[in-house]
Each structure stands twice: as C-alpha cells, then as structure tokens.
Design a protein around this motif. Structure first.
Motif, mmCIF file in Angstrom:
data_model
loop_
_atom_site.group_PDB
_atom_site.id
_atom_site.type_symbol
_atom_site.label_atom_id
_atom_site.label_comp_id
_atom_site.label_asym_id
_atom_site.label_seq_id
_atom_site.Cartn_x
_atom_site.Cartn_y
_atom_site.Cartn_z
ATOM 1 N N THR A 91 0.813 -1.213 0.000
ATOM 2 C CA THR A 91 0.000 0.000 0.000
ATOM 3 C C THR A 91 0.850 1.268 0.000
ATOM 4 O OG1 THR A 91 -0.092 -0.169 2.394
ATOM 5 C CG2 THR A 91 -1.942 -1.088 1.177
ATOM 6 N N ASP A 101 -4.957 -2.586 11.963
ATOM 7 C CA ASP A 101 -6.376 -2.278 12.086
ATOM 8 C C ASP A 101 -7.191 -3.057 11.048
ATOM 9 O OD1 ASP A 101 -6.266 -0.794 9.608
ATOM 10 O OD2 ASP A 101 -5.255 0.778 10.724
ATOM 11 N N ILE A 103 -8.779 -2.239 8.431
ATOM 12 C CA ILE A 103 -8.549 -1.963 7.007
ATOM 13 C C ILE A 103 -7.308 -2.721 6.528
ATOM 14 C CG2 ILE A 103 -8.005 -0.124 5.347
ATOM 15 C CD1 ILE A 103 -10.921 -0.095 6.391
ATOM 16 N N GLY A 106 -7.981 -6.273 6.153
ATOM 17 C CA GLY A 106 -8.671 -6.517 4.886
ATOM 18 C C GLY A 106 -7.673 -6.670 3.743
ATOM 19 N N THR A 107 -6.636 -5.844 3.768
ATOM 20 C CA THR A 107 -5.619 -5.909 2.708
ATOM 21 C C THR A 107 -4.843 -7.218 2.796
ATOM 22 O OG1 THR A 107 -5.436 -3.521 2.881
ATOM 23 C CG2 THR A 107 -3.692 -4.639 1.667
ATOM 24 N N GLU A 110 -6.772 -10.008 1.436
ATOM 25 C CA GLU A 110 -6.774 -10.103 -0.029
ATOM 26 C C GLU A 110 -5.465 -10.736 -0.527
ATOM 27 O OE1 GLU A 110 -7.789 -6.639 -2.316
ATOM 28 O OE2 GLU A 110 -7.258 -7.648 -4.191
ATOM 29 N N SER B 79 -9.982 -5.926 -1.359
ATOM 30 C CA SER B 79 -9.923 -5.129 -0.136
ATOM 31 C C SER B 79 -10.096 -3.647 -0.421
ATOM 32 C CB SER B 79 -8.592 -5.366 0.568
ATOM 33 O OG SER B 79 -7.537 -4.935 -0.253
ATOM 34 N N SER B 80 -10.583 -2.939 0.608
ATOM 35 C CA SER B 80 -10.885 -1.513 0.454
ATOM 36 C C SER B 80 -9.628 -0.687 0.232
ATOM 37 C CB SER B 80 -11.609 -1.014 1.700
ATOM 38 O OG SER B 80 -10.799 -1.219 2.838
ATOM 39 N N GLN B 81 -8.532 -1.076 0.909
ATOM 40 C CA GLN B 81 -7.315 -0.267 0.836
ATOM 41 C C GLN B 81 -6.704 -0.301 -0.561
ATOM 42 O OE1 GLN B 81 -4.456 -1.454 3.801
ATOM 43 N NE2 GLN B 81 -3.782 0.645 4.150
ATOM 44 N N ILE B 82 -6.787 -1.454 -1.229
ATOM 45 C CA ILE B 82 -6.173 -1.578 -2.559
ATOM 46 C C ILE B 82 -7.126 -1.106 -3.656
ATOM 47 C CG2 ILE B 82 -5.193 -3.226 -4.237
ATOM 48 C CD1 ILE B 82 -4.099 -4.850 -1.920
ATOM 49 N N HIS B 83 -8.427 -1.394 -3.508
ATOM 50 C CA HIS B 83 -9.337 -1.145 -4.638
ATOM 51 C C HIS B 83 -10.342 -0.007 -4.431
ATOM 52 C CE1 HIS B 83 -7.746 -4.854 -6.283
ATOM 53 N NE2 HIS B 83 -7.933 -5.414 -5.095
ATOM 54 N N GLN B 100 -15.416 -3.143 0.935
ATOM 55 C CA GLN B 100 -14.687 -4.409 1.012
ATOM 56 C C GLN B 100 -15.600 -5.407 0.303
ATOM 57 O OE1 GLN B 100 -11.748 -5.081 2.857
ATOM 58 N NE2 GLN B 100 -11.771 -7.313 2.854
ATOM 59 N N VAL B 123 -17.352 0.096 4.186
ATOM 60 C CA VAL B 123 -16.415 0.307 5.298
ATOM 61 C C VAL B 123 -15.945 1.773 5.331
ATOM 62 C CG1 VAL B 123 -15.596 -2.076 5.482
ATOM 63 C CG2 VAL B 123 -14.481 -0.556 3.874
ATOM 64 N N LEU B 126 -15.739 3.208 8.888
ATOM 65 C CA LEU B 126 -14.621 2.551 9.579
ATOM 66 C C LEU B 126 -13.283 3.100 9.062
ATOM 67 C CD1 LEU B 126 -13.837 0.177 11.491
ATOM 68 C CD2 LEU B 126 -13.750 -1.268 9.465
ATOM 69 N N SER B 127 -13.175 3.208 7.730
ATOM 70 C CA SER B 127 -11.925 3.707 7.136
ATOM 71 C C SER B 127 -11.631 5.115 7.599
ATOM 72 C CB SER B 127 -12.013 3.715 5.607
ATOM 73 O OG SER B 127 -12.222 2.426 5.151
ATOM 74 N N ILE B 130 -10.512 5.127 11.180
ATOM 75 C CA ILE B 130 -9.136 4.616 11.300
ATOM 76 C C ILE B 130 -8.150 5.666 10.819
ATOM 77 C CG2 ILE B 130 -7.509 2.925 10.322
ATOM 78 C CD1 ILE B 130 -9.769 0.847 10.599
ATOM 79 N N HIS B 133 -7.863 8.252 13.417
ATOM 80 C CA HIS B 133 -7.104 7.696 14.550
ATOM 81 C C HIS B 133 -5.605 7.704 14.222
ATOM 82 C CE1 HIS B 133 -5.818 4.890 17.655
ATOM 83 N NE2 HIS B 133 -5.254 4.163 16.708
ATOM 84 N N ARG B 134 -5.288 7.309 12.985
ATOM 85 C CA ARG B 134 -3.880 7.277 12.560
ATOM 86 C C ARG B 134 -3.271 8.675 12.580
ATOM 87 N NH1 ARG B 134 -3.491 3.731 7.159
ATOM 88 N NH2 ARG B 134 -4.101 1.744 8.055
ATOM 89 N N LYS B 137 -2.671 9.745 15.997
ATOM 90 C CA LYS B 137 -1.512 9.037 16.542
ATOM 91 C C LYS B 137 -0.212 9.647 15.992
ATOM 92 C CE LYS B 137 0.603 4.563 16.736
ATOM 93 N NZ LYS B 137 0.701 3.280 16.105
#
Lengths: 199, 396
Positions: A91, A101, A103, A106-107, A110, B79-83, B100, B123, B126-127, B130, B133-134, B137
C-alpha cells in the motif's frame, strides 16, 4: 506419510500455484514481486511443533476451509510484524505502522486470498477435483490458537511450505499450510499418485 | 431473469450490497442496498453487463480472478485499501464510498455452472475513523518527538552552561591563586632585595636575580597560556588547517625548551623523520607539542630523557611525547584534561602547574576531530599522545 515422488509432485504443484499468485500480485501492486517455496515439511497436527514460530510470537493467518472429495483447510501464516510490513509494501504506507487495524487486515486478507486461491486452485485443477470453499477468514494469535481443532482426537496432516515474498529486494517470510483431515489423507495421496501417473 | 431476481429477493433485506452476475458478466440480481448506494435501480441494470456499469472490472487483475469463480473456484476478496470501491455511486454529489468486496461462486441451476455473487460491505465510516485515529496518533508521535528534541536541546544547553561555569571558575581560580601567588613572591622578594641590597654580595645578587627570572618566566608562560585559552574560549582563534611539517614542530619546540632541559641535564630530542607532513593547524599543533614537552621537562628528574615522536597508522597519525619522569597514578590520569577537576603536581624543579595547558591542548585536538590521552606508570615516566585522523591528515 508421503513418499519422495508424492512430495516432489506436491512441491511442483505448489510452485505452479505460487507462480500464478506472483503474476497476479505483480499486476495489482505494480512492483516486481517474487514468491518462492524453498522447503516442505509434512507433520501430524498433534505433533505440531511449538517452535513453528515460537510459542510467544503473535501470528496473523488467512484461512480458507474446503470440503468435498477431500476435507481440510489452507492457511497463509506470517508473524504479525511481518504481515504488517507486507501490507505496507503493498500500500506504499510507512513501514513502521504497527497497528494492524481492520482496514489493513482486509488488505492482508486479499493478499492471502490471492496466494491461497492460486495454490488451491492449481491443486484442484492439477488433481482434477472439485471442492466447496468457505469465505476466507482472518485470525490472529499464537500458534496453538491458530491450529485449534474442534475435536481433541483430530490428528489432521499438516503440509507446511515455507513461503518467501520478495518485494523491492525486501524478503518477507511466511508459511503456506495445507491441512488435510486424516479421513481424506488416502484419497489425497491417491489423487497425487494419479497425477504422477498421468505425467 | 425476472424469476432469478425473485429467487435472490431475500438479499433485499440484508445491510450489505449484493450483486449476482452470470458467466457472461450480465447482472441477474441487484439488491435494494446497492440501489441506494449506487442510485441505479435493479430494473435498469438487470440483464445488462456489469462491465458497462464499471469497465474497471474488465481489467486483468479483476476479471482473471472473477473468471475463476465461474469455474467454482474459491471466494475472492477485493480489499478496500487496494481497490477503494468496485461499485461507485452515480448519485450527484454523493460521497465516495469505500467497499470491502467478496466474490463467491454460487451454483447455477445447470450442473457445473456457477454464478458470481458479490457481497459488498460499506467500510467508509470505519476507514475514516481509522484514518482519523492514525492522524491523531501521528500527531501525538510528532509531538513526542518535538518534546524529546526540546529536552535534548535543554540538556545540551545545561551541559554547555555547566562547562561555561567551570571555565569561569577555572579562570578566576587561576587569577586568584596561580597568578597572584608568584606575583606576591616577586613583590616580597624585590621588597626584601631593596631593603638588603647594600649588604648583598655580587654572587648573592646574581642568585636572587636568577630566581626572579625563573619566576617571571613561569608567570609569563602561565599568562600566555591563560590568554591563549581565553581567546580560544571566546572563539577568537580561527581553525586554519594547512600542510605542515611535524619534524619542524619538534625542532622548534626543542630549540625553545633546550635551555630548561639543559639546566636539568635532560636529553631532549625528536625522532620525527624530516618531511613528515600533516594537514593541521600549525599554531594549535605547535602550542600542543610545546605544552606537552614543557610539562615533560617539568616532571623529568635531572639526567632524564624526553623523546618527541610520530607514528603513522592506516587512518591516523599519532604524535607522542615520552619522558622518563615521575609518572602518574591511574587516579591522577583520570583527572587530566578536565575542567571540573583540579589537578596540580609540583615539578621536579619545584615548577608549579595549573593543568590549564592540558585543557587547552584537548580543546585544540578536539578541533582536529582527534583524541588526546596519557599513558603512564608511576615512577617510570609518562607518554602524552594525541591522534589526528587521516581524513584531515595528509602524510607525504
């Protein structure tokens, strides 16, 4: 448990599957990715070596169960730190992100799904067998928790194939584990013998 | 097709998006949740190709995986992060959702054939959480890093202040004692001489003048060191490295201290070969060698031996001043080169030192990124060595 010919045949099928997975992963992330399976171990579940990763190492596993002609499951397992690093490489995130987390899970699911599907798909194609699959799941915990079985008498056979992801000159090691229920073992060996016979 | 859509109608009551396609990529079911998310009604997309709705799905990375589903292959995850999202909204101004998606094989009525069922989970919330939150942080970590840096700066500043304070104390201590005492002696002796001058023989006068000259010389040396050190502390001595010959430094030092050495019958010599060139600040290195050699003369008894030498290593050059003097205990060695500890030893000819010379030597060697230390055995003599790095040093 497996003779040398059966081992070689299985290793060959795993290598085919791994090649297919690497090709697909290359397309998705746009980086050159190389996967290799340098070693193969076959053990009984009851003899699962606690030193597989060490008892206190937190592990991340993507799990895919199957049933049909043979019953069992397959897993792709990484120490959680390595899993997080792998996700970061996919990523382009900072590699010191230790938070795993939902997300990022999820990665990883996959990535695991692509590798497991390629391996199990190749296995099904080569052994000419149809199986039904569950939706892939993610689990985190120590080695004992990942291999928890419903029955104490369960003594499935574990085929452990050490797998290394090489991305941008960074090596990340995990394990592909094929779990074959004892009742399906002979059928599985017969399928491999049949595959060898047709070569 | 209508019949098939009715067959899946149960999926209209689930909180996830559900879409079913056949092996021709034609939509055979589109649930209510997807209608809401995408603003596309089932009746409008039914029997149409999913590839028309989202051409991205025809890319190899999607199609090759979905094609496996039609063969009864294992479920596949996007997955949500990649697609991001495979099912974008056509609602004007709609906020982009993050999905997702899991695609599974669903046996069709015809044996051996499969549909692909897309299960789409929103998601987005949620995303976003997060991500927030990131960010929080990362901000907190940045703040911690900033505080750490500020603390380090404070600590450095405190150390610097302590050093400055020690420097000031040393300076005042030298003025109060080391300069005042010999001056008092000079005053007392000259007062005494004045009062008894007429009663003294020529020989006695000569002896007094000799002692006065010796005191004045010591006082002068101390004053010279003190002024050089003060200039160095104020940053008024520029560091100007250049190619210089160490053998010349050795010889100049010997010429300067020859008389003192001869007075004590000390064999003072340099074994540095001619043309031993180094890249260093001539003034500083000459001051260091002179100070170390002058100390060696002070602490070497009559008839002793002092050698000025140089040794070249792979990435350094070492200059040593070795004497056959009184030597130093390990405890005394530990006190050398330090501002915060006072160390004074009386020389074999009653010479008094302040330790200031060594502190100055260390300052100068530090400027060369070098190192200075002493090796000694009590009663057997000492060697004061300084090492200069080769990346600054060029020996020809």
């Amino acid at each position: 448990m497996f003779n040398e010919i059966q081992r070689d045949a299985f290793r060959e099928i795993v290598n085919m599957g791994v090649g297919k997975a690497a090709n697909l992963l290359n397309t998705i992330i746009g980086h050159h990715i190389h996967l290799n399976v340098p070693n193969l171990r076959i053990i009984k579940n009851e003899n699962l070596d606690e030193n597989f990763y060490g008892t206190n190492v937190n592990l991340s596993a993507v799990n895919l169960a199957f049933n049909g002609f043979i019953n069992g499951a397959c897993k792709l397992i990484f120490p959680t730190g390595s899993a997080s690093k792998l996700v970061s490489l996919f990523t382009n995130e900072e590699s010191d992100l230790e938070d795993f987390d939902a997300i990022r899970v999820g990665t990883l699911s996959e990535i695991g799904n692509i590798v497991l599907n390629s391996l199990i798909g190749t296995l099904c194609n080569q052994l000419k067998v149809n199986l039904s699959f569950t939706v892939p799941t993610y689990k985190e915990g120590f080695v004992k928790e990942l291999f928890e079985t419903s029955s104490p008498e369960d003594n499935s056979i574990l085929i452990l194939a050490g797998t290394t992801f090489i991305i941008e000159e960074i090596n990340i090691s995990g394990d592909f584990v094929l779990i074959v229920e004892l009742g399906s073992l002979q059928l599985f060996k017969d399928l491999i013998d049949k595959y060898v016979g047709e070569l | 097709m209508e019949h098939q859509a009715n067959y899946f109608s149960l999926y209209n009551f689930v909180p996830v998006g559900i879409c079913v396609i056949d092996s021709n990529y034609e939509v055979i079911f589109w649930n209510t949740q997807l209608e809401i998310w995408t603003n596309i009604k089932q009746k409008d997309i039914l029997n149409n190709s999913i590839l028309e709705y989202n051409p991205r799905i025809s890319e190899f990375k999607y199609k090759s995986r979905i094609d496996e589903i039609f063969q009864g292959g294992p479920p596949t995850v996007f997955s949500s992060q990649i697609h991001g999202s495979l099912f974008p909204s056509f609602k004007k101004g709609a906020k982009r959702q993050i999905h997702q998606t899991t695609v599974s094989a669903l046996p069709a009525q015809k044996a051996g054939q499969y549909f692909a069922i897309f299960s789409i989970e929103d998601v987005s919330e949620l995303s976003n959480r997060i991500r927030e939150h990131r960010m929080a942080k990362e901000l907190a970590l940045e703040e911690v890093e900033l505080r750490k840096k500020a603390e380090m700066t404070l600590r450095e500043s405190e150390t610097k202040l302590k050093e400055l304070n020690a420097t000031k104390d040393k300076f005042f201590s030298i003025i109060a004692h080391d300069l005042k005492n010999p001056l008092s002696v000079l005053l007392t002796v000259t007062d005494f001489l004045k009062s008894i001058w007429d009663d003294l023989s020529q020989e006695e006068i000569k002896e007094f003048v000799f002692d006065l000259n010796k005191s004045a010389k010591q006082l002068y040396n101390l004053l010279e060191n003190l002024l050089t050190w003060a200039r160095s502390q104020r940053g008024n001595i520029p560091f100007q490295p250049d190619l210089m010959d160490l053998s010349t430094v050795g010889q100049t030092t010997i010429d300067l201290l020859k008389m003192n050495a001869e007075d004590k019958n000390i064999n003072l010599f340099s074994s540095i070969p001619a043309n031993t060139f180094v890249y260093a600040d001539n003034n500083m290195i000459t001051t260091v060698v002179r100070n170390l050699t002058s100390n060696a003369v002070k602490f070497t008894p009559r008839g002793g031996r002092i050698e000025i030498k140089a040794v070249s290593g792979d990435d350094f050059i070492e200059i040593g001043i070795r004497d056959s003097g009184v030597g130093l205990s390990p405890e005394d060695i530990a006190k050398l080169f330090r501002l915060d500890v006072s160390h004074t030893t009386i020389g074999t000819g009653e010479e008094k030192g302040t330790g200031l010379g060594l502190i100055m030597c260390k300052d100068f060697i530090d400027k060369h990124q070098g190192k200075i230390w002493a090796e000694s055995t009590l009663g057997e003599g000492s060697e004061f060595i300084f090492r200069l790095p080769k990346n600054l040093v060029k020996v020809t």
